[in-house]
Design an enzyme around this catalytic site. Structure first.
Site, PDB file in Angstrom:
ATOM      1  N   HIS A   9      11.584  -6.155 -32.241  1.00 48.68           N
ATOM      2  CA  HIS A   9      11.571  -5.418 -30.982  1.00 48.68           C
ATOM      3  C   HIS A   9      13.002  -5.173 -30.500  1.00 48.68           C
ATOM      4  O   HIS A   9      13.925  -5.886 -30.899  1.00 48.68           O
ATOM      5  CB  HIS A   9      10.799  -6.200 -29.921  1.00 48.68           C
ATOM      6  CG  HIS A   9       9.437  -6.614 -30.370  1.00 48.68           C
ATOM      7  ND1 HIS A   9       9.195  -7.856 -30.940  1.00 48.68           N
ATOM      8  CD2 HIS A   9       8.242  -5.962 -30.358  1.00 48.68           C
ATOM      9  CE1 HIS A   9       7.901  -7.941 -31.251  1.00 48.68           C
ATOM     10  NE2 HIS A   9       7.312  -6.809 -30.915  1.00 48.68           N
ATOM     11  N   SER A  64       2.931  -4.288 -28.715  1.00 50.18           N
ATOM     12  CA  SER A  64       3.976  -5.124 -28.118  1.00 50.18           C
ATOM     13  C   SER A  64       5.149  -4.331 -27.561  1.00 50.18           C
ATOM     14  O   SER A  64       5.913  -4.849 -26.751  1.00 50.18           O
ATOM     15  CB  SER A  64       4.494  -6.129 -29.153  1.00 50.18           C
ATOM     16  OG  SER A  64       5.001  -5.462 -30.290  1.00 50.18           O
ATOM     17  N   ASP A  70      14.722  -9.367 -31.358  1.00 46.19           N
ATOM     18  CA  ASP A  70      14.206 -10.484 -32.159  1.00 46.19           C
ATOM     19  C   ASP A  70      13.911 -10.111 -33.604  1.00 46.19           C
ATOM     20  O   ASP A  70      13.184 -10.805 -34.288  1.00 46.19           O
ATOM     21  CB  ASP A  70      12.951 -11.063 -31.505  1.00 46.19           C
ATOM     22  CG  ASP A  70      11.845 -10.019 -31.344  1.00 46.19           C
ATOM     23  OD1 ASP A  70      12.009  -8.887 -31.823  1.00 46.19           O
ATOM     24  OD2 ASP A  70      10.816 -10.339 -30.720  1.00 46.19           O
TER      25      ASP A  70
END
Length: 392
Positions: free
Chosen positions: A347, A43, A344
């Site tokens: 990240h 991610s 968040d």
């Protein structure tokens, strides 16, 4: 005779003007060091593959506030805006790297492809199943991503020009491996057990790099892991009343950062081995850990009001609660994401990613830095700011 001479002079003049025009106005990509970027990872590098892979499933990443800062809409990036690979592409004069699973034809991948998928691991899911870990994340591990790359390479080229495509491309292998530890850590597996995974994870990364070089890759960037002891989600899950657990300067959890350092140490050793095996290839270690630790040590110096609180999250000492994720009911968003390091809780914000990308592009947190391997790289304001502040 005079007419013939005049025609020759005119032709010469037109040819000369045409050559000057082509030199001045040739496409940026033609003048760049790399014609395209191929990327692998999770991610931290994903530009949309995860969303493509889950179809219509209502994941929070497919809606605002994800993407709000730069794109004004969610793009599948796990941030409020651009991520590291975007800043690398911009500096090299290339378009943003498209997600592989969104591709429709070969032309879509003319400037490269991104194979990274949110939640991906370096190891195949069979490894975790054998450990008795319930696998609930994506099956698109590094091995699967390598398979996608081979398929695309076959479509993009034939035997005659495959070497040119490989040698003129920049390969970003990672960050990958973080989820190999995230998943078991968040399932309460012990530190001693997870440490035994590290050599296997590093071996998997090394194997992918070795395969890419054998296919003709000449320049590869291999990022290390971030300091997970500074991540709000980890700080929330592993809270302790024992002050000795925390670093006094940063507030990060020491034993978790030591774990990240262990992974990075073995990765650096593996890259050293691969450099000796392939002296014709340039293998760049990107020290994401070292670069980001500057934010945690000196947040205000680099424009961050806070480094350990999540911008988008919920109640809790770190604005982070595993039960209420960013973008879900009950979550809230800070007014100025650019002043936060964490987006968040897991990240980074665009601002923090930009900072880390600058450190890799301009040094000193890459060996060698990309600007050393590519003289035409364009340094942006953030890179100049980073360079000046770190030299004070």
């Amino acid at each position: 005779m005079a007419s013939s001479k005049s025609q020759f002079s005119s032709l010469f003049f037109i040819t000369a003007i045409l050559l000057v025009f082509l030199t001045i106005f040739r496409p940026v990509v033609a003048a760049a060091c790399y014609a395209r970027i191929f990327a692998f990872g999770d991610s931290l590098t994903d530009t949309g593959n995860f969303l493509q892979s889950i179809g219509d499933f209502p994941d929070p990443v497919r809606r605002l506030p994800y993407g709000q800062t730069f794109f004004g809409r969610p793009t599948g990036r796990f941030s409020d805006g651009r991520i590291i690979i975007d800043f690398v592409a911009e500096a090299l004069g290339l378009p943003f790297v498209p997600p592989y699973l969104a591709g429709r034809d070969v032309e879509y991948f003319r400037h490269g492809a991104n194979f990274a998928v949110g939640g991906a691991t370096a190891l195949n899911i069979s490894f975790f199943e054998e450990k008795g870990i319930d696998v609930t994340w994506t099956e698109y591990s590094l091995g699967v991503q390598m398979g996608w790359f081979r398929q695309l390479l076959h479509l993009l080229s034939d035997e005659s020009d495959r070497g040119d495509i490989m040698s003129s491309s920049l390969f970003i292998v990672g960050e990958i491996g973080g989820n190999d530890y995230n998943h078991p850590f968040l399932r309460a597996r012990s530190l001693d057990e997870i440490r035994t995974y590290v050599p296997v994870v590093v071996q998997a990364i090394g194997s992918a790099i070795n395969d890419l070089i054998k296919l003709g890759a000449r320049t590869l960037v291999v990022p290390g892991n971030f300091p997970i002891g500074c991540v709000p989600l980890y700080l929330t899950v592993f809270q302790s009343q024992n002050k000795e657990v925390y670093d006094q300067q940063t507030g990060c959890i020491k034993w978790l950062n030591e774990f990240s350092e262990y992974h990075n140490k073995l990765l650096v050793e593996e890259l050293y081995r691969l450099r000796k095996l392939h002296p014709h290839a340039t293998i760049i270690y990107a020290d994401y850990y070292g670069a980001s630790m500057n934010i945690f040590r000196f947040p205000h110096k680099f424009g961050f009001k806070t480094s350990l609180l999540a911008c988008c999250g919920s109640h809790g000492p770190y604005n982070c609660a595993p039960s209420i994720l960013c973008g879900t009911k009950g979550s809230s968003v800070c007014a100025e994401p650019s002043t936060y390091a964490s987006w968040d809780g897991l990240h980074l914000t665009e601002a923090a990613y930009k900072f880390v990308a600058s450190a890799v592009l301009n040094g000193p947190y890459a060996a060698p830095s990309l600007s050393e391997t590519c003289p035409t790289i364009e340094l942006n304001d953030a890179q100049i700011l980073y360079s000046n502040q770190c030299s004070e």
